[in-house]
Design a protein around this motif. Structure first.
Motif, PDB file in Angstrom:
ATOM      1  N   LEU A 456       0.833  -1.200   0.000  1.00  0.00           N
ATOM      2  CA  LEU A 456       0.000   0.000   0.000  1.00  0.00           C
ATOM      3  C   LEU A 456       0.871   1.254   0.000  1.00  0.00           C
ATOM      4  O   LEU A 456       0.632   2.195  -0.765  1.00  0.00           O
ATOM      5  CB  LEU A 456      -0.918  -0.023   1.220  1.00  0.00           C
ATOM      6  CG  LEU A 456      -2.185   0.835   1.160  1.00  0.00           C
ATOM      7  CD1 LEU A 456      -3.054   0.450  -0.023  1.00  0.00           C
ATOM      8  CD2 LEU A 456      -2.965   0.687   2.463  1.00  0.00           C
ATOM      9  N   ALA A 457       1.906   1.251   0.832  1.00  0.00           N
ATOM     10  CA  ALA A 457       2.804   2.410   0.916  1.00  0.00           C
ATOM     11  C   ALA A 457       3.530   2.635  -0.402  1.00  0.00           C
ATOM     12  O   ALA A 457       3.708   3.781  -0.842  1.00  0.00           O
ATOM     13  CB  ALA A 457       3.809   2.203   2.049  1.00  0.00           C
ATOM     14  N   GLY A 458       3.959   1.555  -1.049  1.00  0.00           N
ATOM     15  CA  GLY A 458       4.659   1.685  -2.325  1.00  0.00           C
ATOM     16  C   GLY A 458       3.787   2.288  -3.404  1.00  0.00           C
ATOM     17  O   GLY A 458       4.219   3.172  -4.162  1.00  0.00           O
ATOM     18  N   THR A 459       2.537   1.825  -3.485  1.00  0.00           N
ATOM     19  CA  THR A 459       1.618   2.352  -4.497  1.00  0.00           C
ATOM     20  C   THR A 459       1.279   3.815  -4.230  1.00  0.00           C
ATOM     21  O   THR A 459       1.228   4.638  -5.157  1.00  0.00           O
ATOM     22  CB  THR A 459       0.330   1.509  -4.525  1.00  0.00           C
ATOM     23  OG1 THR A 459       0.670   0.129  -4.741  1.00  0.00           O
ATOM     24  CG2 THR A 459      -0.592   1.963  -5.633  1.00  0.00           C
ATOM     25  N   VAL A 460       1.045   4.161  -2.956  1.00  0.00           N
ATOM     26  CA  VAL A 460       0.757   5.551  -2.598  1.00  0.00           C
ATOM     27  C   VAL A 460       1.959   6.450  -2.889  1.00  0.00           C
ATOM     28  O   VAL A 460       1.811   7.570  -3.399  1.00  0.00           O
ATOM     29  CB  VAL A 460       0.354   5.648  -1.110  1.00  0.00           C
ATOM     30  CG1 VAL A 460       0.275   7.108  -0.666  1.00  0.00           C
ATOM     31  CG2 VAL A 460      -0.991   4.963  -0.882  1.00  0.00           C
ATOM     32  N   THR A 461       3.161   5.959  -2.583  1.00  0.00           N
ATOM     33  CA  THR A 461       4.379   6.729  -2.870  1.00  0.00           C
ATOM     34  C   THR A 461       4.525   6.983  -4.368  1.00  0.00           C
ATOM     35  O   THR A 461       4.890   8.088  -4.789  1.00  0.00           O
ATOM     36  CB  THR A 461       5.616   5.990  -2.342  1.00  0.00           C
ATOM     37  OG1 THR A 461       5.500   5.833  -0.930  1.00  0.00           O
ATOM     38  CG2 THR A 461       6.889   6.758  -2.656  1.00  0.00           C
ATOM     39  N   ALA A 463       2.112   7.200  -6.525  1.00  0.00           N
ATOM     40  CA  ALA A 463       1.111   8.201  -6.902  1.00  0.00           C
ATOM     41  C   ALA A 463       1.543   9.607  -6.472  1.00  0.00           C
ATOM     42  O   ALA A 463       1.386  10.573  -7.227  1.00  0.00           O
ATOM     43  CB  ALA A 463      -0.239   7.846  -6.282  1.00  0.00           C
ATOM     44  N   LEU A 464       2.113   9.731  -5.260  1.00  0.00           N
ATOM     45  CA  LEU A 464       2.570  11.032  -4.780  1.00  0.00           C
ATOM     46  C   LEU A 464       3.719  11.562  -5.638  1.00  0.00           C
ATOM     47  O   LEU A 464       3.739  12.741  -6.017  1.00  0.00           O
ATOM     48  CB  LEU A 464       3.013  10.930  -3.317  1.00  0.00           C
ATOM     49  CG  LEU A 464       1.907  10.760  -2.274  1.00  0.00           C
ATOM     50  CD1 LEU A 464       2.505  10.500  -0.899  1.00  0.00           C
ATOM     51  CD2 LEU A 464       1.009  12.000  -2.243  1.00  0.00           C
ATOM     52  N   PHE A 482      -0.355  16.434 -11.102  1.00  0.00           N
ATOM     53  CA  PHE A 482      -1.784  16.668 -10.897  1.00  0.00           C
ATOM     54  C   PHE A 482      -2.130  17.064  -9.458  1.00  0.00           C
ATOM     55  O   PHE A 482      -3.289  17.354  -9.164  1.00  0.00           O
ATOM     56  CB  PHE A 482      -2.597  15.426 -11.289  1.00  0.00           C
ATOM     57  CG  PHE A 482      -2.160  14.155 -10.618  1.00  0.00           C
ATOM     58  CD1 PHE A 482      -2.572  13.867  -9.331  1.00  0.00           C
ATOM     59  CD2 PHE A 482      -1.350  13.252 -11.281  1.00  0.00           C
ATOM     60  CE1 PHE A 482      -2.179  12.697  -8.707  1.00  0.00           C
ATOM     61  CE2 PHE A 482      -0.944  12.079 -10.662  1.00  0.00           C
ATOM     62  CZ  PHE A 482      -1.363  11.797  -9.370  1.00  0.00           C
ATOM     63  N   LEU A 483      -1.144  17.083  -8.564  1.00  0.00           N
ATOM     64  CA  LEU A 483      -1.408  17.467  -7.181  1.00  0.00           C
ATOM     65  C   LEU A 483      -1.228  18.965  -6.934  1.00  0.00           C
ATOM     66  O   LEU A 483      -1.299  19.426  -5.805  1.00  0.00           O
ATOM     67  CB  LEU A 483      -0.504  16.670  -6.228  1.00  0.00           C
ATOM     68  CG  LEU A 483      -0.801  15.161  -6.153  1.00  0.00           C
ATOM     69  CD1 LEU A 483       0.171  14.475  -5.221  1.00  0.00           C
ATOM     70  CD2 LEU A 483      -2.239  14.908  -5.708  1.00  0.00           C
ATOM     71  N   GLY A 484      -0.974  19.713  -7.992  1.00  0.00           N
ATOM     72  CA  GLY A 484      -0.903  21.173  -7.868  1.00  0.00           C
ATOM     73  C   GLY A 484       0.503  21.726  -7.883  1.00  0.00           C
ATOM     74  O   GLY A 484       0.814  22.616  -8.670  1.00  0.00           O
ATOM     75  N   ALA A 485       1.372  21.209  -7.029  1.00  0.00           N
ATOM     76  CA  ALA A 485       2.757  21.709  -6.964  1.00  0.00           C
ATOM     77  C   ALA A 485       3.677  20.750  -7.717  1.00  0.00           C
ATOM     78  O   ALA A 485       3.601  19.531  -7.547  1.00  0.00           O
ATOM     79  CB  ALA A 485       3.203  21.818  -5.515  1.00  0.00           C
ATOM     80  N   VAL A 486       4.553  21.305  -8.555  1.00  0.00           N
ATOM     81  CA  VAL A 486       5.535  20.503  -9.286  1.00  0.00           C
ATOM     82  C   VAL A 486       6.886  20.707  -8.605  1.00  0.00           C
ATOM     83  O   VAL A 486       7.516  21.755  -8.729  1.00  0.00           O
ATOM     84  CB  VAL A 486       5.600  20.902 -10.771  1.00  0.00           C
ATOM     85  CG1 VAL A 486       6.678  20.093 -11.482  1.00  0.00           C
ATOM     86  CG2 VAL A 486       4.239  20.670 -11.434  1.00  0.00           C
ATOM     87  N   LEU A 487       7.337  19.691  -7.869  1.00  0.00           N
ATOM     88  CA  LEU A 487       8.575  19.811  -7.095  1.00  0.00           C
ATOM     89  C   LEU A 487       9.821  19.521  -7.918  1.00  0.00           C
ATOM     90  O   LEU A 487      10.916  19.934  -7.543  1.00  0.00           O
ATOM     91  CB  LEU A 487       8.533  18.859  -5.895  1.00  0.00           C
ATOM     92  CG  LEU A 487       7.363  19.053  -4.916  1.00  0.00           C
ATOM     93  CD1 LEU A 487       7.504  18.098  -3.746  1.00  0.00           C
ATOM     94  CD2 LEU A 487       7.293  20.500  -4.433  1.00  0.00           C
ATOM     95  N   PHE A 503      11.307   4.952  -6.267  1.00  0.00           N
ATOM     96  CA  PHE A 503      10.708   5.476  -5.039  1.00  0.00           C
ATOM     97  C   PHE A 503       9.680   4.492  -4.482  1.00  0.00           C
ATOM     98  O   PHE A 503       9.598   4.276  -3.260  1.00  0.00           O
ATOM     99  CB  PHE A 503      10.045   6.831  -5.303  1.00  0.00           C
ATOM    100  CG  PHE A 503      10.984   7.998  -5.203  1.00  0.00           C
ATOM    101  CD1 PHE A 503      11.408   8.458  -3.966  1.00  0.00           C
ATOM    102  CD2 PHE A 503      11.447   8.647  -6.338  1.00  0.00           C
ATOM    103  CE1 PHE A 503      12.281   9.539  -3.858  1.00  0.00           C
ATOM    104  CE2 PHE A 503      12.321   9.721  -6.254  1.00  0.00           C
ATOM    105  CZ  PHE A 503      12.738  10.175  -5.007  1.00  0.00           C
ATOM    106  N   ALA A 504       8.871   3.894  -5.365  1.00  0.00           N
ATOM    107  CA  ALA A 504       7.840   2.949  -4.919  1.00  0.00           C
ATOM    108  C   ALA A 504       8.483   1.714  -4.288  1.00  0.00           C
ATOM    109  O   ALA A 504       8.031   1.225  -3.231  1.00  0.00           O
ATOM    110  CB  ALA A 504       6.949   2.548  -6.091  1.00  0.00           C
TER     111      ALA A 504
END
Length: 569
Positions: A456-461, A463-464, A482-487, A503-504
């Motif tokens: 779950l953490a890998g998939t969420v990471t 996506a983030l 798509f989360l607004g800020a492009v880091l 990262f995942a």
């Protein structure tokens, strides 16, 4: 662009192919008596058949069209998907992972996770894998239908309906066995269809030296050193020095480790072919046998893309320009087919494209219907039913899988290189999954709660990371940000994919490790026997010729791939 006109011979070749494919399904329908026959071919497939099916299931339209598109977009660096991103992982799955898959008698990869961990880990993987196969099948469907529309003038919707019905019929009739034997046929068709194209193209441009001269123009026009499109490693000291926009560490760890091991070692689409083999030794040899033709595939699928972009840069306008103002790399092979192949050979080349589509879509659909029936429907929805009930559900899942693929096809319209979106999907699902398998198979302390949390953490990471980064030149949306800020902005879509996978994987590995240390084991050593390396007796192969031994094959494959890397350094 002007449509290609097919002759009578070309249409006859296509019709013969369709009839032959359906005939295989019809002939094999009488051997399907149980759900194991339908989903796993009764575990009776010879090693060489399973090996060719293993490679052919991976050789779908997204592989053929996508790798040619990547060859045009990134040059010879695309070969890393084979010599770095496939060979080591295929050796690893054959030597180390097939004994667990085959020896446990698991019917699918998610079912192995249930045996090793628990039901919730199996369920999470089954759901994410089912979604991935639908997207992958949809990408394949979109690619071919769009090509037939642009190149031949066929109706886009009509092409989807025709090819979808053909795949549905032969899988519905003959299950995995029908898919496997058709994949073997399709493998030889792909080789016969594209080999004349490559030979004629190389002769036209003056061989490898003539091609490298044209690619020098491509490289300098893009602001790189002249050899950036014809050297695989030389310009990987910095992301700005090569068209793929990635340095050696990102490529080796992102592609060569997280993505490639994640795909080849855990993706049920290919593992299913080895699990259908007739014995443990045959199952171990299956990915090793497949690695031999896989190693040579860059000559058939990457080289055409390099030829197309070389001709585009030096002869002007060879590739059509897409809506984003860039050459439509996905049309590299169709434009070469139209340019070089006469009537008859053109029909064979287009049949090879059809074969690649059928192979990729059928592979995804057979994997989907197995995981849906065994790991979702039987486990969570209707347990305890008869075998004939689950066989009927397998047939229904085949229909549903193809309908879902049609819907997924439209998500691929925003990418000028379908390989970019395909690798993105893999980075979300297979990247973290390999961390779970690595810990689960080689560390008996790994717990079920940890495996589930890590996945779950890998998939969420993933996506983030994807939502906070963007490839250069893209606008926030389906390509990231798509989360607004492009880091961070990556030089290319592929570089973003590699780092998303890394990262995942890292997130899943760290979370699984930490939670395993904080939770208690729920399975004893006896329950884990045959599922964990340290608790599994070593395989005794017995009397066998040296050239059939998996270890011998593995060493030869690694040495040969290393030599290819040096040659094209």
């Amino acid at each position: 662009m002007q449509h290609i006109q097919l002759g009578t011979i070309d249409y006859a070749i296509l019709i013969i192919y369709f009839v032959f494919v359906l005939g295989i399904g019809w002939a094999l329908r009488r051997v399907i008596r149980s759900s194991e026959d339908f989903f796993l071919s009764g575990r009776s497939i010879p090693a060489w058949i399973a090996g060719l099916a293993f490679i052919s299931a991976n050789l779908g339209a997204q592989e053929v069209i996508g790798m040619a598109a990547s060859g045009a977009k990134y040059g010879i660096m695309t070969s890393h998907f084979y010599w770095v991103g496939a060979m080591p992982a295929m050796v690893f799955v054959g030597l180390f992972m097939m004994p667990f898959y085959y020896g446990s008698r698991a019917r699918s990869v998610p079912e192995y996770l249930k045996l090793r961990f628990d039901e919730k880990t199996r369920g999470l993987n089954a759901i994410t894998f089912a979604v991935m196969t639908v997207f992958s099948s949809g990408i394949s469907m979109y690619a071919l239908a769009k090509l037939l529309e642009l190149v031949l003038g066929w109706s886009f919707h009509g092409s989807i309906i025709l090819t979808g019905i053909i795949v549905l019929i032969y899988i519905f009739l003959g299950g995995l066995t029908s898919a496997i034997y058709n994949e073997v046929l399709q493998f030889f068709l792909i080789v016969l269809g594209f080999l004349p194209l490559v030979l004629l193209g190389l002769k036209d441009v003056g061989g490898w030296s003539g091609l490298t001269a044209k690619l020098s123009v491509v490289a300098t026009n893009a602001g790189f050193a002249p050899g950036a499109f014809s050297h695989s490693w030389k310009y990987m000291d910095a992301p700005t020095h090569n068209p793929m926009g990635v340095e050696w560490f990102g490529l080796v760890m992102g592609l060569g480790f997280a993505m490639s091991f994640g795909y080849w070692c855990t993706d049920f689409l290919v593992v299913q072919r080895a699990m259908a083999a007739g014995s443990m030794t045959a199952a171990r040899r299956t990915p090793l046998i497949a690695a031999i033709p896989k190693m040579m595939m860059p000559a058939l699928v990457i080289l055409p893309g390099m030829l197309a972009i070389g001709m585009h840069a030096t002869r002007g306008g060879f590739l059509p320009i897409g809506s984003d103002g860039q050459p439509n790399y996905n049309l590299a092979i169709p434009m070469l087919l139209a340019h070089y192949l006469p009537t008859g050979l053109l029909g064979l080349g287009l049949t090879a494209l059809m074969a690649s589509f059928m192979s990729g879509m059928a592979g995804n659909v057979t994997a989907f219907n197995t995981v849906w029936t065994y790991d979702i429907y039987q486990t969570f929805i209707r347990p305890g039913k008869s075998d004939s009930h689950y066989l009927r559900m397998g047939h229904a899942a085949t229909v549903f899988g193809i309908l879902a693929s049609v819907l997924a096809a439209y998500a691929a319209t925003r990418f000028n290189n379908i390989n970019d979106i395909l690798q993105l999907v893999f980075s979300f699902v297979n990247g973290p999954l390999f961390a779970t398998f690595l810990l689960g198979m080689f560390w008996k302390r790994t717990t079920g709660h940890a495996a589930f949390s890590g996945l779950l953490a890998g998939t969420v990471t993933a996506a983030l990371h994807y939502g906070l980064t963007l490839p250069r030149g893209a606008v926030p949306g389906i390509k990231g940000g798509f989360l607004g800020a492009v880091l961070h902005t990556y030089p290319s879509e592929m570089a973003l994919n590699f780092w998303t996978a890394l990262f995942a994987w890292t997130s899943c590995f760290v979370v699984t490790l930490a939670i395993s240390l904080l939770t208690k084991r729920t399975k004893t050593d006896e329950e884990l026997r045959g599922l964990v390396y340290s608790l599994t007796p070593r395989i005794q192969e017995g009397a066998m010729p040296w050239y059939k031994r998996p270890v011998t094959l593995a060493v030869g494959i690694l040495v040969a791939s290393a030599i290819l890397n040096v040659i094209f350094w």
